[in-house]
Design a protein around this motif. Structure first.
Motif, PDB file in Angstrom:
ATOM      1  N   THR A 184       0.840  -1.188   0.000  1.00  0.00           N
ATOM      2  CA  THR A 184       0.000   0.000   0.000  1.00  0.00           C
ATOM      3  C   THR A 184       0.880   1.245   0.000  1.00  0.00           C
ATOM      4  O   THR A 184       1.862   1.291   0.738  1.00  0.00           O
ATOM      5  CB  THR A 184      -0.895   0.007   1.261  1.00  0.00           C
ATOM      6  OG1 THR A 184      -1.670  -1.190   1.267  1.00  0.00           O
ATOM      7  CG2 THR A 184      -1.800   1.207   1.295  1.00  0.00           C
ATOM      8  N   PRO A 185       0.536   2.245  -0.804  1.00  0.00           N
ATOM      9  CA  PRO A 185       1.326   3.480  -0.776  1.00  0.00           C
ATOM     10  C   PRO A 185       1.352   4.083   0.630  1.00  0.00           C
ATOM     11  O   PRO A 185       0.407   3.926   1.394  1.00  0.00           O
ATOM     12  CB  PRO A 185       0.589   4.400  -1.744  1.00  0.00           C
ATOM     13  CG  PRO A 185      -0.186   3.477  -2.635  1.00  0.00           C
ATOM     14  CD  PRO A 185      -0.547   2.294  -1.778  1.00  0.00           C
ATOM     15  N   GLY A 186       2.434   4.745   0.970  1.00  0.00           N
ATOM     16  CA  GLY A 186       2.605   5.343   2.295  1.00  0.00           C
ATOM     17  C   GLY A 186       2.130   6.774   2.325  1.00  0.00           C
ATOM     18  O   GLY A 186       1.504   7.230   1.388  1.00  0.00           O
ATOM     19  N   PRO A 187       2.421   7.443   3.404  1.00  0.00           N
ATOM     20  CA  PRO A 187       3.232   6.995   4.533  1.00  0.00           C
ATOM     21  C   PRO A 187       2.443   6.067   5.464  1.00  0.00           C
ATOM     22  O   PRO A 187       1.227   6.101   5.485  1.00  0.00           O
ATOM     23  CB  PRO A 187       3.602   8.294   5.252  1.00  0.00           C
ATOM     24  CG  PRO A 187       2.453   9.205   4.966  1.00  0.00           C
ATOM     25  CD  PRO A 187       1.989   8.844   3.568  1.00  0.00           C
ATOM     26  N   TRP A 188       3.169   5.252   6.187  1.00  0.00           N
ATOM     27  CA  TRP A 188       2.586   4.352   7.172  1.00  0.00           C
ATOM     28  C   TRP A 188       2.959   4.845   8.561  1.00  0.00           C
ATOM     29  O   TRP A 188       3.958   5.531   8.741  1.00  0.00           O
ATOM     30  CB  TRP A 188       3.127   2.942   7.016  1.00  0.00           C
ATOM     31  CG  TRP A 188       2.812   2.266   5.722  1.00  0.00           C
ATOM     32  CD1 TRP A 188       2.138   2.764   4.655  1.00  0.00           C
ATOM     33  CD2 TRP A 188       3.184   0.939   5.367  1.00  0.00           C
ATOM     34  NE1 TRP A 188       2.065   1.842   3.654  1.00  0.00           N
ATOM     35  CE2 TRP A 188       2.702   0.706   4.063  1.00  0.00           C
ATOM     36  CE3 TRP A 188       3.872  -0.063   6.006  1.00  0.00           C
ATOM     37  CZ2 TRP A 188       2.879  -0.508   3.410  1.00  0.00           C
ATOM     38  CZ3 TRP A 188       4.056  -1.270   5.342  1.00  0.00           C
ATOM     39  CH2 TRP A 188       3.557  -1.477   4.058  1.00  0.00           C
ATOM     40  N   TYR A 189       2.168   4.438   9.547  1.00  0.00           N
ATOM     41  CA  TYR A 189       2.427   4.826  10.929  1.00  0.00           C
ATOM     42  C   TYR A 189       2.236   3.621  11.836  1.00  0.00           C
ATOM     43  O   TYR A 189       1.248   2.902  11.714  1.00  0.00           O
ATOM     44  CB  TYR A 189       1.461   5.944  11.366  1.00  0.00           C
ATOM     45  CG  TYR A 189       1.490   7.119  10.414  1.00  0.00           C
ATOM     46  CD1 TYR A 189       2.465   8.096  10.538  1.00  0.00           C
ATOM     47  CD2 TYR A 189       0.566   7.227   9.388  1.00  0.00           C
ATOM     48  CE1 TYR A 189       2.510   9.168   9.655  1.00  0.00           C
ATOM     49  CE2 TYR A 189       0.608   8.286   8.504  1.00  0.00           C
ATOM     50  CZ  TYR A 189       1.578   9.250   8.645  1.00  0.00           C
ATOM     51  OH  TYR A 189       1.628  10.296   7.762  1.00  0.00           O
ATOM     52  N   ALA A 190       3.192   3.402  12.732  1.00  0.00           N
ATOM     53  CA  ALA A 190       3.065   2.315  13.703  1.00  0.00           C
ATOM     54  C   ALA A 190       1.953   2.649  14.686  1.00  0.00           C
ATOM     55  O   ALA A 190       1.749   3.812  15.036  1.00  0.00           O
ATOM     56  CB  ALA A 190       4.382   2.126  14.452  1.00  0.00           C
ATOM     57  N   LYS A 191       1.222   1.626  15.129  1.00  0.00           N
ATOM     58  CA  LYS A 191       0.106   1.853  16.043  1.00  0.00           C
ATOM     59  C   LYS A 191      -0.065   0.640  16.945  1.00  0.00           C
ATOM     60  O   LYS A 191       0.104  -0.491  16.508  1.00  0.00           O
ATOM     61  CB  LYS A 191      -1.175   2.104  15.251  1.00  0.00           C
ATOM     62  CG  LYS A 191      -2.355   2.492  16.116  1.00  0.00           C
ATOM     63  CD  LYS A 191      -3.506   2.941  15.261  1.00  0.00           C
ATOM     64  CE  LYS A 191      -4.623   3.446  16.136  1.00  0.00           C
ATOM     65  NZ  LYS A 191      -5.727   3.995  15.351  1.00  0.00           N
ATOM     66  N   GLN A 192      -0.383   0.901  18.203  1.00  0.00           N
ATOM     67  CA  GLN A 192      -0.674  -0.171  19.145  1.00  0.00           C
ATOM     68  C   GLN A 192      -2.077   0.038  19.682  1.00  0.00           C
ATOM     69  O   GLN A 192      -2.437   1.124  20.110  1.00  0.00           O
ATOM     70  CB  GLN A 192       0.328  -0.179  20.289  1.00  0.00           C
ATOM     71  CG  GLN A 192       0.095  -1.315  21.254  1.00  0.00           C
ATOM     72  CD  GLN A 192       1.224  -1.487  22.252  1.00  0.00           C
ATOM     73  OE1 GLN A 192       2.224  -0.795  22.196  1.00  0.00           O
ATOM     74  NE2 GLN A 192       1.047  -2.425  23.155  1.00  0.00           N
ATOM     75  N   ILE A 193      -2.857  -1.030  19.645  1.00  0.00           N
ATOM     76  CA  ILE A 193      -4.204  -1.023  20.219  1.00  0.00           C
ATOM     77  C   ILE A 193      -4.249  -2.181  21.195  1.00  0.00           C
ATOM     78  O   ILE A 193      -4.242  -3.345  20.795  1.00  0.00           O
ATOM     79  CB  ILE A 193      -5.288  -1.178  19.135  1.00  0.00           C
ATOM     80  CG1 ILE A 193      -5.229  -0.014  18.143  1.00  0.00           C
ATOM     81  CG2 ILE A 193      -6.671  -1.275  19.775  1.00  0.00           C
ATOM     82  CD1 ILE A 193      -6.188  -0.136  16.976  1.00  0.00           C
ATOM     83  N   GLY A 194      -4.235  -1.858  22.483  1.00  0.00           N
ATOM     84  CA  GLY A 194      -4.165  -2.900  23.503  1.00  0.00           C
ATOM     85  C   GLY A 194      -2.883  -3.687  23.337  1.00  0.00           C
ATOM     86  O   GLY A 194      -1.799  -3.132  23.295  1.00  0.00           O
ATOM     87  N   GLU A 195      -3.019  -4.998  23.211  1.00  0.00           N
ATOM     88  CA  GLU A 195      -1.828  -5.834  23.047  1.00  0.00           C
ATOM     89  C   GLU A 195      -1.487  -6.066  21.580  1.00  0.00           C
ATOM     90  O   GLU A 195      -0.507  -6.726  21.263  1.00  0.00           O
ATOM     91  CB  GLU A 195      -2.021  -7.174  23.761  1.00  0.00           C
ATOM     92  CG  GLU A 195      -3.181  -7.988  23.213  1.00  0.00           C
ATOM     93  CD  GLU A 195      -3.446  -9.248  24.022  1.00  0.00           C
ATOM     94  OE1 GLU A 195      -3.520 -10.325  23.397  1.00  0.00           O
ATOM     95  OE2 GLU A 195      -3.567  -9.152  25.253  1.00  0.00           O
ATOM     96  N   TYR A 196      -2.275  -5.502  20.673  1.00  0.00           N
ATOM     97  CA  TYR A 196      -2.031  -5.678  19.245  1.00  0.00           C
ATOM     98  C   TYR A 196      -1.199  -4.528  18.702  1.00  0.00           C
ATOM     99  O   TYR A 196      -1.428  -3.364  19.020  1.00  0.00           O
ATOM    100  CB  TYR A 196      -3.356  -5.743  18.462  1.00  0.00           C
ATOM    101  CG  TYR A 196      -4.177  -6.938  18.850  1.00  0.00           C
ATOM    102  CD1 TYR A 196      -3.904  -8.194  18.310  1.00  0.00           C
ATOM    103  CD2 TYR A 196      -5.222  -6.818  19.761  1.00  0.00           C
ATOM    104  CE1 TYR A 196      -4.655  -9.300  18.686  1.00  0.00           C
ATOM    105  CE2 TYR A 196      -5.975  -7.920  20.134  1.00  0.00           C
ATOM    106  CZ  TYR A 196      -5.681  -9.155  19.587  1.00  0.00           C
ATOM    107  OH  TYR A 196      -6.413 -10.244  19.950  1.00  0.00           O
ATOM    108  N   VAL A 197      -0.245  -4.872  17.866  1.00  0.00           N
ATOM    109  CA  VAL A 197       0.592  -3.870  17.219  1.00  0.00           C
ATOM    110  C   VAL A 197       0.439  -4.054  15.718  1.00  0.00           C
ATOM    111  O   VAL A 197       0.443  -5.175  15.211  1.00  0.00           O
ATOM    112  CB  VAL A 197       2.077  -4.023  17.621  1.00  0.00           C
ATOM    113  CG1 VAL A 197       2.934  -3.024  16.881  1.00  0.00           C
ATOM    114  CG2 VAL A 197       2.228  -3.875  19.123  1.00  0.00           C
TER     115      VAL A 197
END
Length: 98
Positions: A17-30
């Motif tokens: 997928t074209p970016g930009p991408w961003y890291a994200k954490q939701i609870g214990e999921y990354v």
């Protein structure tokens, strides 16, 4: 870096997928957010995960290749400067010795 490996990296980048991408954490999921899919965890974004997983090896390989090319470029520029400062006679001597 050989052309096959470079082509594999390019194919992964083109399929992601074209970016930009961003890291994200939701609870214990990354995971990561993309502009098109939001939090990317579905099977539909398998290409994105393939791209991200290979980044750990692809990025160092690409950096090493860039550094190698920069070093080669530096040496070629130095050599060119030497040739530019030569007289026609010196150039003739250099060429006859090759």
């Amino acid at each position: 870096m050989d052309q096959k490996y470079l082509a594999e990296i390019k194919a992964r980048a083109d399929a992601a997928t074209p970016g930009p991408w961003y890291a994200k954490q939701i609870g214990e999921y990354v995971g990561f957010n993309t502009p098109y899919y939001g939090f990317a965890t579905r099977m539909a974004e398998l290409n994105d995960f393939e791209f991200a997983c290979h980044a750990r090896t692809d990025i160092p390989a690409l950096v090493a290749e860039v550094e190698r090319l920069q070093n080669e470029n530096k040496h070629l520029k130095e050599e060119l400067r030497e040739w530019e400062n030569m007289t026609p006679e010196e150039v003739g001597e250099m060429l006859s010795g090759m």
